[in-house]
Write an enzyme that holds these catalytic residues in place. Structure first.
Site, PDB file in Angstrom:
ATOM      1  N   CYS A   8      39.936  51.686  36.123  1.00 31.59           N
ATOM      2  CA  CYS A   8      39.191  52.613  36.977  1.00 31.59           C
ATOM      3  C   CYS A   8      39.498  52.459  38.469  1.00 31.59           C
ATOM      4  CB  CYS A   8      37.681  52.431  36.784  1.00 31.59           C
ATOM      5  SG  CYS A   8      37.183  52.128  35.076  1.00 31.59           S
TER       6      CYS A   8
ATOM      7  N   CYS B 152      41.875  54.788  40.674  1.00 34.67           N
ATOM      8  CA  CYS B 152      41.458  56.126  41.134  1.00 34.67           C
ATOM      9  C   CYS B 152      40.208  56.065  41.995  1.00 34.67           C
ATOM     10  CB  CYS B 152      41.184  57.036  39.930  1.00 34.67           C
ATOM     11  SG  CYS B 152      42.696  57.491  39.074  1.00 34.67           S
ATOM     12  N   HIS B 153      39.290  55.143  41.665  1.00 37.55           N
ATOM     13  CA  HIS B 153      37.977  55.178  42.333  1.00 37.55           C
ATOM     14  C   HIS B 153      37.846  54.135  43.443  1.00 37.55           C
ATOM     15  CE1 HIS B 153      36.416  58.003  39.336  1.00 37.55           C
ATOM     16  NE2 HIS B 153      37.084  57.292  38.449  1.00 37.55           N
TER      17      HIS B 153
ATOM     18  N   MET C 160      39.865  63.682  35.193  1.00 41.70           N
ATOM     19  CA  MET C 160      39.449  62.366  34.677  1.00 41.70           C
ATOM     20  C   MET C 160      39.825  62.288  33.185  1.00 41.70           C
ATOM     21  SD  MET C 160      37.079  59.643  34.821  1.00 41.70           S
ATOM     22  CE  MET C 160      36.265  58.714  33.518  1.00 41.70           C
TER      23      MET C 160
ATOM     24  N   HIS D  70      48.877  59.885  47.881  1.00 39.00           N
ATOM     25  CA  HIS D  70      49.123  59.165  46.631  1.00 39.00           C
ATOM     26  C   HIS D  70      50.628  59.017  46.398  1.00 39.00           C
ATOM     27  CE1 HIS D  70      47.728  57.458  42.863  1.00 39.00           C
ATOM     28  NE2 HIS D  70      48.641  58.175  42.240  1.00 39.00           N
TER      29      HIS D  70
ATOM     30  N   HIS E  26      50.129  65.969  41.649  1.00 37.58           N
ATOM     31  CA  HIS E  26      50.594  64.634  41.240  1.00 37.58           C
ATOM     32  C   HIS E  26      52.078  64.738  40.881  1.00 37.58           C
ATOM     33  CE1 HIS E  26      51.011  60.810  39.200  1.00 37.58           C
ATOM     34  NE2 HIS E  26      49.810  60.446  39.633  1.00 37.58           N
TER      35      HIS E  26
HETATM   36 FE1  DHE Z   1      50.878  55.185  38.844  1.00 36.07          FE
HETATM   37  C1  DHE Z   1      53.711  55.783  40.699  1.00 36.07           C
HETATM   38  C2  DHE Z   1      49.144  54.691  41.697  1.00 36.07           C
HETATM   39  C3  DHE Z   1      47.989  55.110  37.037  1.00 36.07           C
HETATM   40  C4  DHE Z   1      52.642  55.395  35.967  1.00 36.07           C
HETATM   41  N1  DHE Z   1      51.332  55.286  40.834  1.00 36.07           N
HETATM   42  C5  DHE Z   1      52.568  55.545  41.392  1.00 36.07           C
HETATM   43  C6  DHE Z   1      52.455  55.458  42.814  1.00 36.07           C
HETATM   44  C7  DHE Z   1      51.164  55.147  43.092  1.00 36.07           C
HETATM   45  C8  DHE Z   1      50.457  55.031  41.853  1.00 36.07           C
HETATM   46  C9  DHE Z   1      50.557  54.934  44.449  1.00 36.07           C
HETATM   47  C10 DHE Z   1      53.583  55.680  43.804  1.00 36.07           C
HETATM   48  C11 DHE Z   1      54.387  54.419  43.968  1.00 36.07           C
HETATM   49  C12 DHE Z   1      55.575  54.608  44.886  1.00 36.07           C
HETATM   50  O1  DHE Z   1      56.307  55.593  44.752  1.00 36.07           O
HETATM   51  O2  DHE Z   1      55.788  53.757  45.760  1.00 36.07           O
HETATM   52  N2  DHE Z   1      48.911  54.975  39.289  1.00 36.07           N
HETATM   53  C13 DHE Z   1      48.424  54.787  40.514  1.00 36.07           C
HETATM   54  C14 DHE Z   1      46.988  54.710  40.468  1.00 36.07           C
HETATM   55  O3  DHE Z   1      46.231  54.450  41.429  1.00 36.07           O
HETATM   56  C15 DHE Z   1      46.571  55.113  39.125  1.00 36.07           C
HETATM   57  C16 DHE Z   1      46.109  56.564  39.213  1.00 36.07           C
HETATM   58  C17 DHE Z   1      45.419  54.377  38.497  1.00 36.07           C
HETATM   59  C18 DHE Z   1      45.601  52.893  38.346  1.00 36.07           C
HETATM   60  O4  DHE Z   1      44.623  52.220  38.046  1.00 36.07           O
HETATM   61  O5  DHE Z   1      46.672  52.380  38.552  1.00 36.07           O
HETATM   62  C19 DHE Z   1      47.901  55.048  38.401  1.00 36.07           C
HETATM   63  N3  DHE Z   1      50.408  55.223  36.850  1.00 36.07           N
HETATM   64  C20 DHE Z   1      49.175  55.169  36.338  1.00 36.07           C
HETATM   65  C21 DHE Z   1      49.196  55.150  34.900  1.00 36.07           C
HETATM   66  O6  DHE Z   1      48.209  55.009  34.125  1.00 36.07           O
HETATM   67  C22 DHE Z   1      50.587  55.396  34.478  1.00 36.07           C
HETATM   68  C23 DHE Z   1      50.681  56.798  33.903  1.00 36.07           C
HETATM   69  C24 DHE Z   1      51.087  54.446  33.419  1.00 36.07           C
HETATM   70  C25 DHE Z   1      51.330  53.039  33.883  1.00 36.07           C
HETATM   71  O7  DHE Z   1      52.350  52.505  33.554  1.00 36.07           O
HETATM   72  O8  DHE Z   1      50.477  52.499  34.569  1.00 36.07           O
HETATM   73  C26 DHE Z   1      51.293  55.320  35.835  1.00 36.07           C
HETATM   74  N4  DHE Z   1      52.818  55.541  38.428  1.00 36.07           N
HETATM   75  C27 DHE Z   1      53.342  55.536  37.163  1.00 36.07           C
HETATM   76  C28 DHE Z   1      54.772  55.745  37.264  1.00 36.07           C
HETATM   77  C29 DHE Z   1      55.078  55.868  38.623  1.00 36.07           C
HETATM   78  C30 DHE Z   1      53.831  55.731  39.326  1.00 36.07           C
HETATM   79  C31 DHE Z   1      55.725  55.834  36.073  1.00 36.07           C
HETATM   80  C32 DHE Z   1      56.458  56.071  39.247  1.00 36.07           C
HETATM   81  C33 DHE Z   1      56.898  57.478  39.099  1.00 36.07           C
HETATM   82  C34 DHE Z   1      58.260  57.696  39.709  1.00 36.07           C
HETATM   83  O9  DHE Z   1      58.970  58.551  39.185  1.00 36.07           O
HETATM   84  O10 DHE Z   1      58.604  57.046  40.673  1.00 36.07           O
END
Ligand code: DHE
Length: 557
Positions: free
Chosen positions: A45, A48-49, A99, A335, A377
């Site tokens: 959580c 996001c929160h 959500m 983000h 996103h």
């Molecule tokens: Fe991510 C990128 C934050 C949940 C998979 N994610 C990012 C980035 C941020 C971020 C700030 C950009 C990084 C950068 O480019 O420097 N992600 C968050 C969260 O805050 C969030 C919403 C909730 C959390 O608790 O983390 C979150 N993210 C997820 C997932 O649940 C995902 C789908 C599965 C996982 O592996 O955690 C996920 N996030 C990804 C991926 C990228 C990403 C695969 C990179 C994408 C790319 O093409 O560069």
């Protein structure tokens, strides 16, 4: 994990933030249930929160809040007002606003306890200083003990670093043979991988702030250095300017809100900079978290998106002692984002503001704020040449079933630059990533967080050359069905397309969100859009993000 977070020197200093007058009305939990819910909150959580629950991508989850709107109207809300039964429904079934549902991965009791937990005052975790970071630094293999030439026959350019989220590992998959070359232990709930400019080192960051540096020149992928750069972390990037190749690594943390610059060959921690401060609205914020970071390819600068302040910091790393930051006001809740095709402009989603911000990397200036559909996103976005509008950058949305195209060519197509030129239908909302490749005529979008399993398991694909037509028709492909995993308790969420180096295959993860259940990676032939291979292996535990070495190294998307 959470137990560890709430211990420590900074806790007392910050605990005043946790005090609200509503604690007496809040439901209570046993210490065990509270600790377990704290863990789940941190895992599922907080991203996001927010750790302090002040909201960003997700809503404010403080027990009670009140604020004055721009027109002076006082609004009030809070989890206490919503109450247990409503909160349990939201957590279990998700909302149309983006959500996700958690009823497939949390038990009824866990959901009930979580609904109670978020009605209790938030616990503030401790700080994490440069000294703390230094204390965790481990140089496993010093530079002079590393190979002087590549010791394997793997085509490194086409290796994929695959996040095995719930295993806390990455799988290095040989993109030519589709065989797993190695599995490497990394940080907890590992998040993303980024490449050093030489393409030799992969940097992998976990949500617990642990950064692992993997050397691809050994016979097998080998971790040569490790450090815990923050308590809760999402981003990592490497220096990409001429003369600074492989010189620095930067890690962006959610908690404490700060970025840390490390030596690019050893991960020795060098500099820690707080991002706490005043938002674009002029209010002080205690938790302005570092979201996406990109490295300029022309200047010694990192572009650091600070979520809650709504500012992009251009951090000049040429002189760490006299560090210069250019602070660019954009919009709150920054983000994820990436470059336009020329890499002159950085486009980043200000997601809960329903905007995309554009920064001119060459001039170091604000360029535009583009209004979009709800909660853009993009991942890093997708750059295509539109038959009518010229170069455009695409994003999909958590909060709407559209793919938004924004013009990015102020030189030759000024009438379209920084405007939404087209909205394409996506098969569902709750999308996370779009993808294309310069050699491809396809534009893909997923919707993995959709509560409907059919939509969560499918992707939409448009032919780019058709986009000038009056009503371009997409194809919707059920990737989860193609993976043929059988019935699983968790929804089979199809997430994050990633191209191979040649741009003729796109790889999708089928992520069941549950480490005891099977997952897969489906490789699709980009021309025919037919499944080429399904990679199944018991070591592929909850695969999510995939990072092709060449494409990540050169920001190809
Ligand atoms: Fe991510 C990128 C934050 C949940 C998979 N994610 C990012 C980035 C941020 C971020 C700030 C950009 C990084 C950068 O480019 O420097 N992600 C968050 C969260 O805050 C969030 C919403 C909730 C959390 O608790 O983390 C979150 N993210 C997820 C997932 O649940 C995902 C789908 C599965 C996982 O592996 O955690 C996920 N996030 C990804 C991926 C990228 C990403 C695969 C990179 C994408 C790319 O093409 O560069």
């Amino acid at each position: 994990m959470f137990k560890y977070l709430v211990k420590g020197a900074g806790f007392l200093a910050l605990s005043f933030m946790a005090s609200t007058t509503f604690a007496a009305d809040a439901p209570t939990l046993s210490p065990e249930a509270k600790s377990a819910s704290g863990n789940i909150y941190f895992e599922r959580c907080a991203g996001c929160h927010g750790m302090l629950r002040k909201g960003a991508t997700g809503k404010n989850l403080e027990p009670a809040w009140s604020r004055k709107d721009a027109d002076g109207q006082l609004s009030e809300g809070g989890t206490l007002k919503l109450g247990s039964s409503r909160l349990e429904k939201i957590i279990g079934y998700g909302t149309e606003g983006g959500m996700p549902n958690f009823d497939d991965i949390l038990s009824k009791d866990e959901i009930k306890n979580m609904a109670a937990y978020i009605q209790m005052p938030p616990d503030a975790p401790p700080e994490w200083s440069l000294k703390d970071i230094r204390g965790t630094w481990k140089l496993h293999v010093p530079v002079d003990q590393r190979p002087t030439r590549k010791m394997n026959n793997v085509n490194l350019n086409n290796v994929f670093s695959v996040t095995l989220r719930d295993a806390g590992e990455v799988a290095l998959i040989d993109g030519d043979t589709k065989q797993i070359w190695g599995v490497v232990k990394t940080g907890y709930a590992v998040h993303i991988s980024r490449l050093s400019l030489s393409g030799r080192y992969i940097h992998v960051v976990g949500r617990d702030g642990r950064l692992d540096m993997i050397d691809l020149w050994f016979e097998k992928p080998t971790v040569v250095a490790t450090v815990k750069a923050g308590m809760e972390t999402r981003s990592v990037e490497t220096s990409k300017a001429k003369g600074f190749e492989d010189k620095y690594v930067i890690v962006g943390s959610y908690w404490p809100p700060q970025y840390t610059i490390l030596d690019g060959m050893t991960l020795e921690p060098l500099k820690n900079v707080s991002t706490r401060g005043v938002t674009v609205d002029g209010d002080y914020h205690q938790e302005p978290r570092v979201a996406s970071i990109v490295a300029s390819t022309t200047k010694p600068e990192f572009l650091v998106s600070v979520k809650e302040t709504g500012m992009v910091k251009m951090v000049d790393y040429s002189d760490l002692t006299n560090l210069k930051e250019t602070t660019i006001n954009t919009a709150k809740f920054l983000h994820d984002g990436g470059y336009d095709a020329t890499k002159r402009y950085f486009l980043v989603a200000a997601n809960a503001s329903n905007k995309v911000a554009v920064v001119d990397v060459k001039e170091g200036k604000f360029t535009a704020l583009v209004d979009t559909a709800k909660i853009p996103h993009p991942g890093r976005g997708a750059n295509i040449v539109h038959p009518k509008y010229g170069p455009v950058w695409a994003t999909s949305h958590l909060g709407a079933d559209v793919i938004t195209l924004i013009g990015t060519d102020p030189e030759k197509h000024p009438q379209y630059a920084w405007k939404v030129v087209q909205e394409l239908k996506n098969h569902g909302a709750n999308s996370l990533f779009v993808k294309t490749h310069p050699k491809s005529d396809n534009l893909w979008a997923d919707s993995p967080l959709n509560p409907d399993p059919k939509l969560a398991g499918s992707v939409t694909v448009y032919r780019v050359s058709d986009l000038g037509k009056a009503d371009p028709q997409p194809e919707v492909i059920d990737i989860a069905a193609a993976a043929n995993l059988g019935k699983t308790k968790g929804i089979q969420r199809v997430v994050q397309g990633e191209y191979n180096q040649n741009g003729d295959e796109i790889w999708y993860s089928v992520w069941t969100g549950n480490k005891t259940e099977p997952s897969a990676i489906v490789v699709i032939d980009d021309k025919t859009r037919k499944v080429k291979t399904v990679i199944k292996d018991k070591r592929l535990v909850t695969p999510t993000g995939k990072f092709n070495v060449f494409n990540t190294q050169h920001d190809v998307y």
